[in-house]
Scaffold this active site. Structure first.
Site, PDB file in Angstrom:
ATOM      1  N   ASP A   1       1.033  -1.082  -0.045  1.00 19.49           N
ATOM      2  CA  ASP A   1      -0.106   0.070   0.064  1.00 19.49           C
ATOM      3  C   ASP A   1       0.862   1.372  -0.019  1.00 19.49           C
ATOM      4  OD1 ASP A   1      -2.359   1.237  -0.231  1.00 19.49           O
ATOM      5  OD2 ASP A   1      -2.790   1.375   2.181  1.00 19.49           O
TER       6      ASP A   1
ATOM      7  N   HIS B   1       2.248   3.601  -9.135  1.00 14.06           N
ATOM      8  CA  HIS B   1       2.036   2.040  -9.384  1.00 14.06           C
ATOM      9  C   HIS B   1       3.227   1.341 -10.246  1.00 14.06           C
ATOM     10  CE1 HIS B   1      -1.727   2.492  -7.722  1.00 14.06           C
ATOM     11  NE2 HIS B   1      -2.391   3.070  -8.640  1.00 14.06           N
TER      12      HIS B   1
ATOM     13  N   LEU C   1      10.344 -20.591  -3.956  1.00 10.91           N
ATOM     14  CA  LEU C   1       9.443 -19.955  -3.525  1.00 10.91           C
ATOM     15  C   LEU C   1       7.916 -20.117  -4.202  1.00 10.91           C
ATOM     16  CD1 LEU C   1       8.545 -17.018  -1.798  1.00 10.91           C
ATOM     17  CD2 LEU C   1       9.355 -15.767  -3.782  1.00 10.91           C
TER      18      LEU C   1
HETATM   19  C1  IPE Z   1      -5.549  -2.660   0.068  1.00  9.65           C
HETATM   20  O1  IPE Z   1      -5.195  -1.373  -0.183  1.00  9.65           O
HETATM   21  C2  IPE Z   1      -5.323  -3.259  -1.305  1.00  9.65           C
HETATM   22  C3  IPE Z   1      -4.205  -3.509  -2.058  1.00  9.65           C
HETATM   23  C4  IPE Z   1      -3.119  -3.147  -1.613  1.00  9.65           C
HETATM   24  C5  IPE Z   1      -4.238  -4.186  -3.293  1.00  9.65           C
HETATM   25  P1  IPE Z   1      -6.244  -0.111  -0.346  1.00  9.65           P
HETATM   26  O2  IPE Z   1      -5.653   1.041  -0.517  1.00  9.65           O
HETATM   27  O3  IPE Z   1      -7.129  -0.687  -1.357  1.00  9.65           O
HETATM   28  O4  IPE Z   1      -6.972  -0.112   1.092  1.00  9.65           O
HETATM   29  P2  IPE Z   1      -7.989   1.189   1.534  1.00  9.65           P
HETATM   30  O5  IPE Z   1      -8.642   1.360   0.885  1.00  9.65           O
HETATM   31  O6  IPE Z   1      -6.936   1.948   2.210  1.00  9.65           O
HETATM   32  O7  IPE Z   1      -8.478   0.392   2.925  1.00  9.65           O
HETATM   33  C1  IPE Z   2      -1.661   0.315  -3.391  1.00  7.24           C
HETATM   34  O1  IPE Z   2      -1.410   1.658  -3.432  1.00  7.24           O
HETATM   35  C2  IPE Z   2      -1.900  -0.117  -4.716  1.00  7.24           C
HETATM   36  C3  IPE Z   2      -3.234  -0.675  -4.806  1.00  7.24           C
HETATM   37  C4  IPE Z   2      -4.282  -0.659  -4.059  1.00  7.24           C
HETATM   38  C5  IPE Z   2      -3.784  -1.287  -5.919  1.00  7.24           C
HETATM   39  P1  IPE Z   2      -2.728   2.630  -3.364  1.00  7.24           P
HETATM   40  O2  IPE Z   2      -2.973   2.962  -4.887  1.00  7.24           O
HETATM   41  O3  IPE Z   2      -3.797   2.207  -2.507  1.00  7.24           O
HETATM   42  O4  IPE Z   2      -1.899   4.021  -2.735  1.00  7.24           O
HETATM   43  P2  IPE Z   2      -2.340   4.792  -1.695  1.00  7.24           P
HETATM   44  O5  IPE Z   2      -2.844   4.166  -0.340  1.00  7.24           O
HETATM   45  O6  IPE Z   2      -3.706   5.787  -2.354  1.00  7.24           O
HETATM   46  O7  IPE Z   2      -1.337   5.784  -1.579  1.00  7.24           O
HETATM   47 MG    MG Z   3      -4.018   2.507  -0.554  1.00 10.67          MG
END
Ligand code: IPE
Ligand code: IPE
Ligand code: MG
Length: 244
Positions: A19, A36, A130
């Protein structure tokens, strides 16, 4: 003795909530997509580091069932990125004896993406280093619901009795059936929640939350999380030498 104790403390299954990509990019005045893209580089580093550390299973949350609610352009970008990652890296992962598995709901996914998952899984099926488990279109509640439905169908067909349904049986009907439960769950990005990840499987998992954004994750941070894990006293509701 020390080495025996140490080896018992190594996490076999590490799950990660990757995240913070969007915030990593925003901090640099860049579009979320840039975060990303860098996130994929962090993923590559992490897979390599996990294999070197001798971790048995690495389960990565790449896209949740709730992530479809993001703007269509971001969803498309994330799907394309995963597609490109598998296409580009599958041969190298195979050469490194890494087995690829995908968990999550495949119903309704684009046929070309499903085919890509199936081909990567088939190619690497016999690999014994792995296990790289990619959670895509994954939601813990949805996964449990699918398992419950499958079990209800077996009961309806008279194949099993309600009394045959045990926690082990439920666990084996999840997408992760046959895999050990995560020993360690790492979440980057500073949030301290599960966001529908591996709800059943994390009953006794140790959690490490990191403020760092996922694109900055690397071998050192993985080692640091594993070092934190080694300090934990896992009691599973009982008593250990340390707590007795
Ligand atoms: C969790 O992150 C999902 C992934 C990392 C794929 P999110 O960014 O979607 O989670 P929330 O919305 O902050 O809970
Ligand atoms: C994690 O990073 C990737 C996915 C959830 C697919 P985010 O896109 O949630 O990035 P933040 O949390 O908004 O910074
Ligand atoms: Mg996120």
């Amino acid at each position: 003795m020390a080495t025996e104790l140490q080896s018992r403390c190594e996490p076999h299954h590490v799950a990660i909530i990757m995240d913070g990509n969007g915030r990593w990019a925003a901090m640099r005045g860049q579009p979320r997509s840039a975060g990303h893209r860098q996130g994929v580089e962090a993923l590559r580093r992490t897979v390599r580091a996990a294999a070197e550390l001798g971790i048995g299973v690495l389960t990565l949350y790449s896209f949740s069932t709730e992530n479809w609610s993001r703007p269509a352009a971001e969803v498309r970008f994330l799907l394309d990125l995963l597609r490109r990652f598998i296409r580009t890296d599958v041969a190298e992962l195979h050469k490194s004896n890494i087995r690829i598995m995908v968990i999550g709901d495949r119903d309704g996914l684009e046929p070309s993406l499903r085919k890509l998952f199936e081909e990567a899984e088939a190619l690497t099926r016999e690999n014994s280093a792995l296990k790289l488990v990619i959670a895509f279109n994954y939601g813990g509640r949805q996964e449990i619901t699918r398992a419950v439905r499958a079990l209800a169908q077996k009961v309806a067909r008279g194949e099993i009795l309600p009394a045959d349904i045990t926690p082990d049986v439920i666990g084996n009907h999840l997408d992760t059936g046959g895999l050990p439960e995560p020993d360690l769950l790492i979440r980057t990005g500073g949030e301290q929640r599960l966001s529908n990840y591996l709800l059943w499987q994390c009953a006794y998992t140790e959690f490490v939350f990191m403020p760092d954004y996922w694109p900055d994750f690397d071998a050192d941070r993985l080692r640091q999380a594993v070092a934190d894990y080694r300090m934990r006293d896992r009691r599973f509701g009982g008593l250990t030498a340390q707590s007795a």
